[in-house]
Design an enzyme around this catalytic site. Structure first.
Site, PDB file in Angstrom:
ATOM      1  N   TYR A 162       7.357  18.232   2.041  1.00 57.84           N
ATOM      2  CA  TYR A 162       6.263  19.407   1.793  1.00 57.84           C
ATOM      3  C   TYR A 162       5.049  18.437   1.172  1.00 57.84           C
ATOM      4  O   TYR A 162       3.946  18.930   1.525  1.00 57.84           O
ATOM      5  CB  TYR A 162       6.785  20.065   0.370  1.00 57.84           C
ATOM      6  CG  TYR A 162       5.744  21.148   0.062  1.00 57.84           C
ATOM      7  CD1 TYR A 162       5.573  22.467   0.816  1.00 57.84           C
ATOM      8  CD2 TYR A 162       5.105  20.769  -1.299  1.00 57.84           C
ATOM      9  CE1 TYR A 162       4.664  23.363   0.161  1.00 57.84           C
ATOM     10  CE2 TYR A 162       4.183  21.683  -1.867  1.00 57.84           C
ATOM     11  CZ  TYR A 162       3.966  23.057  -1.044  1.00 57.84           C
ATOM     12  OH  TYR A 162       2.958  23.926  -1.625  1.00 57.84           O
ATOM     13  N   ALA A 164       4.256  15.565   2.412  1.00 64.22           N
ATOM     14  CA  ALA A 164       3.508  14.853   3.521  1.00 64.22           C
ATOM     15  C   ALA A 164       2.718  16.015   4.155  1.00 64.22           C
ATOM     16  O   ALA A 164       1.553  15.719   4.744  1.00 64.22           O
ATOM     17  CB  ALA A 164       4.469  14.517   4.533  1.00 64.22           C
TER      18      ALA A 164
END
Length: 254
Positions: A162, A164
Site C-alpha cells: 500500500y 509503495a
C-alpha cells in the site's frame, strides 16, 4: 445588515466533477461536498450498487450520478469519461479516490495482494487521468486531485504494498503537474491520515490507542475533513497551487 466580510466565491457552481470510488467513506464525503457546492458530480463504484444508490437517495436535489466502473480496466475508464463528457460536455475536476488495501507482512503477501493494490491504486489513477486529460487540455483548464495517504511518507508495518502504491501516486502527481502546467491544469494530491471509515476499521480495531498516541490531535480524522481539502483544491481559492501533496492527518507521527 451583517458586518461579516463577504466570502469569496469558490467558483464551483455549475461545473462538473468525476470522482472514482465514490460510494462509501472518503469518496462519498467528497461527492457530497462537491455536489453541495453546486457541481454536477458523477462517481464510480465497482460492486456495491446498494451503497451507490444510497448516495443519490440520501442527497435529494443534488446533481449526482453513479456509474459502475472497474478503474483497473482502461477501456472501461475511457468509456466512462466519454459518457460523462457526452452528458455534461466538460469534466472540470477529476478526483482519483478509488483505492484498496491488502495489508500483511511482506513474506506473507500473495501475488494477488500486490497486483490488486497496484492495479487499483496506481493503474486506476493512470487510466482515468489518461482518459480525462485530453478533454481538459482542449479547454486549457482543469483540476486533478489524487487521494494519496500518509503511508506514502511514514512507514507502517504490514503496508509495504500500500505504501509503495501511494508513494507512486505522490511522484505521479508531481510529474503530471509539470506536464500539464502550461495548459493551466492543476494537479495535486491529498494525503489522509487515519480516517474513520470502513476501510480503516480493521487497523483501528487492532492498534487502538497505539494509533491515536501517534497523532498530535489525539483523534481520528473524519471523511468530511478530507472532502473539505479536496473542495479547496478544486476551487478558485487554490488557483496558484499545483504539484503539492496536502497532508490532512492531524499531525500523524510528527
Amino acid at each position: 445588515m451583517s458586518d461579516s466580510p463577504a466570502q469569496p466565491d469558490p467558483g464551483l457552481a455549475g461545473k462538473n466533477a468525476l470522482v472514482t470510488g465514490g460510494s462509501r467513506g472518503i469518496g462519498r464525503a467528497i461527492v457530497e461536498r462537491l455536489a453541495s457546492s453546486g457541481m454536477d458530480v458523477t462517481f464510480t463504484y465497482v460492486s456495491n450498487e446498494e451503497a451507490a444508490n444510497e448516495v443519490i437517495s440520501d442527497n435529494p436535489g443534488l446533481k449526482i450520478t453513479a456509474m459502475k466502473v472497474d478503474v483497473r480496466d482502461s477501456g472501461a475508464a475511457r468509456a466512462c469519461v466519454e459518457a460523462v463528457v457526452e452528458r455534461v460536455e466538460t469534466i472540470d475536476v477529476l478526483v482519483n479516490n478509488a483505492g484498496v488495501i491488502r495489508d500483511n507482512l511482506l513474506p506473507m503477501l500473495e501475488d494477488d495482494d500486490l497486483s490488486t493494490v497496484f492495479d487499483t491504486n496506481i493503474q486506476g489513477v493512470f487510466n482515468f487521468c489518461r482518459a480525462v486529460v485530453p478533454f481538459m487540455m482542449s479547454k486549457r483548464t482543469g483540476r486533478i486531485i489524487n487521494i494519496s495517504s500518509v503511508s506514502a511518507e511514514k512507514g507502517g508495518r504490514g503496508q509495504t504494498n500500500y505504501a509503495a502504491s501511494k508513494g507512486a501516486i505522490n511522484s505521479f502527481t508531481k510529474a503530471l503537474a509539470v506536464e500539464l502546467g502550461r495548459r493551466k491544469i492543476l494537479v495535486n494530491a491529498v494525503a489522509p491520515g487515519v480516517i474513520e471509515t470502513e476501510m480503516s476499521q480493521d487497523v483501528r480495531d487492532l492498534a487502538g490507542d497505539e494509533i491515536t498516541s501517534n497523532i498530535v490531535l489525539k483523534r481520528y480524522g473524519q471523511p468530511s475533513e478530507i472532502a473539505n481539502a479536496v473542495w479547496f483544491l478544486s476551487s478558485d481559492l487554490a488557483s496558484y497551487i499545483t504539484g503539492q501533496i496536502l497532508s490532512v492527518d492531524g499531525g500523524f507521527k510528527m
